[in-house]
Design an enzyme around this catalytic site. Structure first.
Site, PDB file in Angstrom:
ATOM      1  N   LYS A  41     -66.425  28.837-104.107  1.00 54.88           N
ATOM      2  CA  LYS A  41     -67.805  28.387-103.957  1.00 54.88           C
ATOM      3  C   LYS A  41     -68.117  28.144-102.491  1.00 54.88           C
ATOM      4  O   LYS A  41     -67.215  28.001-101.660  1.00 54.88           O
ATOM      5  CB  LYS A  41     -68.065  27.129-104.787  1.00 54.88           C
ATOM      6  CG  LYS A  41     -67.353  25.899-104.283  1.00 54.88           C
ATOM      7  CD  LYS A  41     -67.816  24.658-105.016  1.00 54.88           C
ATOM      8  CE  LYS A  41     -67.047  23.445-104.515  1.00 54.88           C
ATOM      9  NZ  LYS A  41     -67.367  22.219-105.204  1.00 54.88           N
TER      10      LYS A  41
ATOM     11  N   GLY B  95     -60.273  21.195-110.150  1.00 52.95           N
ATOM     12  CA  GLY B  95     -61.309  21.117-109.121  1.00 52.95           C
ATOM     13  C   GLY B  95     -62.318  20.012-109.412  1.00 52.95           C
ATOM     14  O   GLY B  95     -62.177  19.249-110.373  1.00 52.95           O
TER      15      GLY B  95
ATOM     16  N   SER C 130     -74.601  29.040-111.196  1.00 55.71           N
ATOM     17  CA  SER C 130     -75.183  28.222-110.135  1.00 55.71           C
ATOM     18  C   SER C 130     -76.653  28.536-109.993  1.00 55.71           C
ATOM     19  O   SER C 130     -77.086  29.682-110.185  1.00 55.71           O
ATOM     20  CB  SER C 130     -74.456  28.559-108.826  1.00 55.71           C
ATOM     21  OG  SER C 130     -75.179  28.046-107.733  1.00 55.71           O
ATOM     22  N   ALA C 131     -77.417  27.541-109.610  1.00 60.93           N
ATOM     23  CA  ALA C 131     -78.842  27.755-109.359  1.00 60.93           C
ATOM     24  C   ALA C 131     -79.064  28.700-108.179  1.00 60.93           C
ATOM     25  O   ALA C 131     -80.175  29.197-108.007  1.00 60.93           O
ATOM     26  CB  ALA C 131     -79.534  26.425-109.098  1.00 60.93           C
TER      27      ALA C 131
ATOM     28  N   TYR D 189     -72.298  34.478-102.379  1.00 55.61           N
ATOM     29  CA  TYR D 189     -71.881  33.566-103.452  1.00 55.61           C
ATOM     30  C   TYR D 189     -72.791  33.721-104.679  1.00 55.61           C
ATOM     31  O   TYR D 189     -72.312  33.922-105.805  1.00 55.61           O
ATOM     32  CB  TYR D 189     -71.895  32.118-102.930  1.00 55.61           C
ATOM     33  CG  TYR D 189     -71.684  31.092-103.994  1.00 55.61           C
ATOM     34  CD1 TYR D 189     -70.502  31.040-104.719  1.00 55.61           C
ATOM     35  CD2 TYR D 189     -72.680  30.161-104.301  1.00 55.61           C
ATOM     36  CE1 TYR D 189     -70.316  30.099-105.714  1.00 55.61           C
ATOM     37  CE2 TYR D 189     -72.501  29.213-105.275  1.00 55.61           C
ATOM     38  CZ  TYR D 189     -71.323  29.180-105.987  1.00 55.61           C
ATOM     39  OH  TYR D 189     -71.152  28.247-106.969  1.00 55.61           O
TER      40      TYR D 189
ATOM     41  N   ARG E 235     -83.971  18.954-103.094  1.00 54.79           N
ATOM     42  CA  ARG E 235     -83.038  19.535-104.068  1.00 54.79           C
ATOM     43  C   ARG E 235     -82.950  18.650-105.309  1.00 54.79           C
ATOM     44  O   ARG E 235     -83.244  17.462-105.257  1.00 54.79           O
ATOM     45  CB  ARG E 235     -81.615  19.618-103.475  1.00 54.79           C
ATOM     46  CG  ARG E 235     -81.483  20.536-102.280  1.00 54.79           C
ATOM     47  CD  ARG E 235     -81.588  21.993-102.684  1.00 54.79           C
ATOM     48  NE  ARG E 235     -81.396  22.857-101.530  1.00 54.79           N
ATOM     49  CZ  ARG E 235     -82.341  23.189-100.657  1.00 54.79           C
ATOM     50  NH1 ARG E 235     -83.568  22.713-100.822  1.00 54.79           N
ATOM     51  NH2 ARG E 235     -82.086  23.985 -99.650  1.00 54.79           N
TER      52      ARG E 235
ATOM     53  N   LYS F 151     -72.104  35.224-108.660  1.00 58.55           N
ATOM     54  CA  LYS F 151     -72.417  34.491-109.897  1.00 58.55           C
ATOM     55  C   LYS F 151     -73.351  35.317-110.777  1.00 58.55           C
ATOM     56  O   LYS F 151     -73.190  35.379-112.000  1.00 58.55           O
ATOM     57  CB  LYS F 151     -73.034  33.129-109.559  1.00 58.55           C
ATOM     58  CG  LYS F 151     -72.057  32.134-108.970  1.00 58.55           C
ATOM     59  CD  LYS F 151     -71.009  31.707-110.013  1.00 58.55           C
ATOM     60  CE  LYS F 151     -70.016  30.723-109.444  1.00 58.55           C
ATOM     61  NZ  LYS F 151     -68.929  30.388-110.387  1.00 58.55           N
TER      62      LYS F 151
ATOM     63  N   ASP G 280     -53.201  31.870-111.252  1.00 56.21           N
ATOM     64  CA  ASP G 280     -54.460  32.431-110.769  1.00 56.21           C
ATOM     65  C   ASP G 280     -55.213  32.996-111.974  1.00 56.21           C
ATOM     66  O   ASP G 280     -54.600  33.635-112.836  1.00 56.21           O
ATOM     67  CB  ASP G 280     -54.117  33.551-109.770  1.00 56.21           C
ATOM     68  CG  ASP G 280     -55.327  34.091-109.032  1.00 56.21           C
ATOM     69  OD1 ASP G 280     -56.322  34.440-109.685  1.00 56.21           O
ATOM     70  OD2 ASP G 280     -55.257  34.173-107.795  1.00 56.21           O
TER      71      ASP G 280
ATOM     72  N   PHE H 275     -77.485  22.836-110.708  1.00 52.05           N
ATOM     73  CA  PHE H 275     -78.281  22.565-109.509  1.00 52.05           C
ATOM     74  C   PHE H 275     -77.348  21.878-108.494  1.00 52.05           C
ATOM     75  O   PHE H 275     -76.347  22.479-108.137  1.00 52.05           O
ATOM     76  CB  PHE H 275     -79.598  21.860-109.890  1.00 52.05           C
ATOM     77  CG  PHE H 275     -80.593  22.903-110.344  1.00 52.05           C
ATOM     78  CD1 PHE H 275     -80.407  23.622-111.535  1.00 52.05           C
ATOM     79  CD2 PHE H 275     -81.657  23.271-109.538  1.00 52.05           C
ATOM     80  CE1 PHE H 275     -81.257  24.662-111.906  1.00 52.05           C
ATOM     81  CE2 PHE H 275     -82.518  24.299-109.902  1.00 52.05           C
ATOM     82  CZ  PHE H 275     -82.319  24.996-111.082  1.00 52.05           C
TER      83      PHE H 275
HETATM   84  N1  UDP Z   1     -78.395  19.270 -95.532  1.00 54.55           N
HETATM   85  C1  UDP Z   1     -78.620  18.746 -94.260  1.00 54.55           C
HETATM   86  N2  UDP Z   1     -77.539  18.529 -93.445  1.00 54.55           N
HETATM   87  C2  UDP Z   1     -76.249  18.803 -93.838  1.00 54.55           C
HETATM   88  C3  UDP Z   1     -76.037  19.331 -95.125  1.00 54.55           C
HETATM   89  C4  UDP Z   1     -77.146  19.551 -95.961  1.00 54.55           C
HETATM   90  O1  UDP Z   1     -79.760  18.503 -93.864  1.00 54.55           O
HETATM   91  O2  UDP Z   1     -75.340  18.614 -93.048  1.00 54.55           O
HETATM   92  C5  UDP Z   1     -79.542  19.516 -96.413  1.00 54.55           C
HETATM   93  C6  UDP Z   1     -79.738  20.985 -96.770  1.00 54.55           C
HETATM   94  O3  UDP Z   1     -80.541  21.636 -95.790  1.00 54.55           O
HETATM   95  C7  UDP Z   1     -80.430  20.889 -98.130  1.00 54.55           C
HETATM   96  C8  UDP Z   1     -79.807  19.635 -98.746  1.00 54.55           C
HETATM   97  O4  UDP Z   1     -79.292  18.870 -97.628  1.00 54.55           O
HETATM   98  O5  UDP Z   1     -81.827  20.662 -97.979  1.00 54.55           O
HETATM   99  C9  UDP Z   1     -78.656  19.936 -99.698  1.00 54.55           C
HETATM  100  O6  UDP Z   1     -77.730  20.795 -99.071  1.00 54.55           O
HETATM  101  P1  UDP Z   1     -76.329  21.148 -99.729  1.00 54.55           P
HETATM  102  O7  UDP Z   1     -75.581  21.999 -98.754  1.00 54.55           O
HETATM  103  O8  UDP Z   1     -75.666  19.896-100.193  1.00 54.55           O
HETATM  104  O9  UDP Z   1     -76.720  21.959-101.033  1.00 54.55           O
HETATM  105  P2  UDP Z   1     -77.508  23.349-101.247  1.00 54.55           P
HETATM  106  O10 UDP Z   1     -78.739  22.995-102.016  1.00 54.55           O
HETATM  107  O11 UDP Z   1     -77.796  23.931 -99.921  1.00 54.55           O
HETATM  108  O12 UDP Z   1     -76.560  24.164-102.051  1.00 54.55           O
END
Ligand code: UDP
Length: 336
Positions: free
Chosen positions: A86, A12, A126-127, A150, A232, A154, A60, A179
């Site tokens: 995930k 992966g 995961s965070a 999810y 993030r 975890k 598996d 993160f």
């Molecule tokens: N995000 C966005 N548009 C998208 C996908 C993500 O605005 O199509 C934003 C989301 O709201 C967050 C950041 O990008 O603020 C990271 O999102 P991601 O899904 O990559 O990771 P997460 O922290 O949610 O696990």
């Protein structure tokens, strides 16, 4: 280190970079994967990059008979457990599968490790186990209040592993709370290969810049952050992989279960990521603002001080490197 290091989920996204980091450090990875959400094509690429065959077993992680055979056939010194399902959204619609694979898979692995006398385990957490943080940056002792399936799987797997170490002090376990991993190997030979339209920001930017995926829908312009978009803690997958190596070394001397945040220790807003990505790819990303995504939080980033103190690890690659490597991977096809 004598013996091989088993990397479950090693085909992966994170697992393949972990296997590569082990090989780069002169250790011997062996991959367990059922290829349910990864590609066999990663294997020859890993072997080519490593300059030697990277072994694998197809099974598996819940298959205890296959695990027993693997531990019988190979001298395993330690395990890095990346296999799992995930996706925050996916978890909500498939709770049975997520609990079965993420918690049941961890239990099956621990059962066979126990039988085989292998006690060193690095776990991909995961965070998301923190949920909405009460204060920033988020330290490892913050309350664990995941707000989705999810994250709860975890947390449950972490709880189980902590119980193991309480019952039997032989266990040595590192719980690595990722993160937001992003980017790809600088060779552009391995990377994240999501099927369909990616949910995560950086792979989505890759696809959009590559063409054919429309525009970026930014989830919310009214978050209580500097520019109103979500913040993030993005870290380069290569740094993340090196964190696993550091954790394996740490477990040589550390008893019990220890949780570590793996992050950069600062946040970037969606708009900052978009701008960095535009600079990396030299293209403009079409975007529009849409309402907030359910379950999202405004802002979170790690306090990575414990990893720095105990693992001598910190993320060294910046957002520009993340974007440059992600884009190079996209230009090379962005998949297998
Ligand atoms: N995000 C966005 N548009 C998208 C996908 C993500 O605005 O199509 C934003 C989301 O709201 C967050 C950041 O990008 O603020 C990271 O999102 P991601 O899904 O990559 O990771 P997460 O922290 O949610 O696990």
């Amino acid at each position: 280190m004598d013996g091989k290091i088993l990397v479950t989920g090693g085909a992966g996204y994170v697992g393949s970079h972990v296997a590569m980091a082990l090989a780069d450090a002169g250790l011997v990875p062996i991959i367990l994967d059922d290829f349910s959400s990864s590609s066999r094509a990663v294997l020859p690429r890993l072997s080519a990059l490593a300059g030697r065959t990277v072994e694998h077993v197809e099974a598996d992680v819940r298959d205890t008979a296959a695990l027993r055979k693997l531990f019988h056939d190979h001298p395993i010194a330690a395990v890095i457990h990346c296999a799992g399902l995930k996706g925050v959204g996916d978890g909500e619609t498939r709770p049975l599968a997520f609990w079965d694979v993420n918690v049941g898979g961890t239990m099956a692995l621990a059962e066979v490790m126990g039988e085989a006398g292998v006690a060193r385990l690095v776990f991909s957490s995961s965070a998301t186990v923190y949920g909405q943080p009460e204060s920033l940056p988020v330290g490892e002792d913050a309350p664990l209040k995941p707000n989705g399936v999810y994250g709860r799987t975890k947390r449950a797997a972490e709880d189980f592993l902590r119980d193991l170490t309480r019952a039997n002090p032989n266990w040595r376990i590192a719980l690595l709370r990722y993160f937001n991993p992003a980017g790809a190997h600088p060779s552009a030979r391995i990377g994240e290969a999501p099927l369909g339209r990616p949910d995560n920001l950086v792979p989505l930017l890759c696809r959009i810049a590559g063409g054919g995926f429309g525009e970026l829908a930014i989830f919310g312009s009214d978050w209580p952050t500097e520019d109103g978009t979500g913040v993030r803690d993005y870290l380069h997958v290569q740094d993340l992989a090196e964190g696993h190596l550091a954790a394996i070394r740490f477990l040589a001397t550390a008893p019990g279960a220890t949780a570590f945040n793996l992050g950069m220790g600062r946040g970037w807003s969606v708009l900052e990521v978009v701008r960095a990505f535009e600079a990396a790819c030299g293209r403009r990303i079409a975007r529009s603002f849409v309402p907030r995504r359910p379950g999202d939080v405004a802002c979170y980033y790690a306090d990575p001080a414990r990893a720095e103190a105990l693992l001598a690890w910190r993320a060294r690659r910046d957002l520009d490197a993340i974007c440059a490597d992600a884009w190079r991977w996209q230009l090379a096809g962005g998949g297998y």
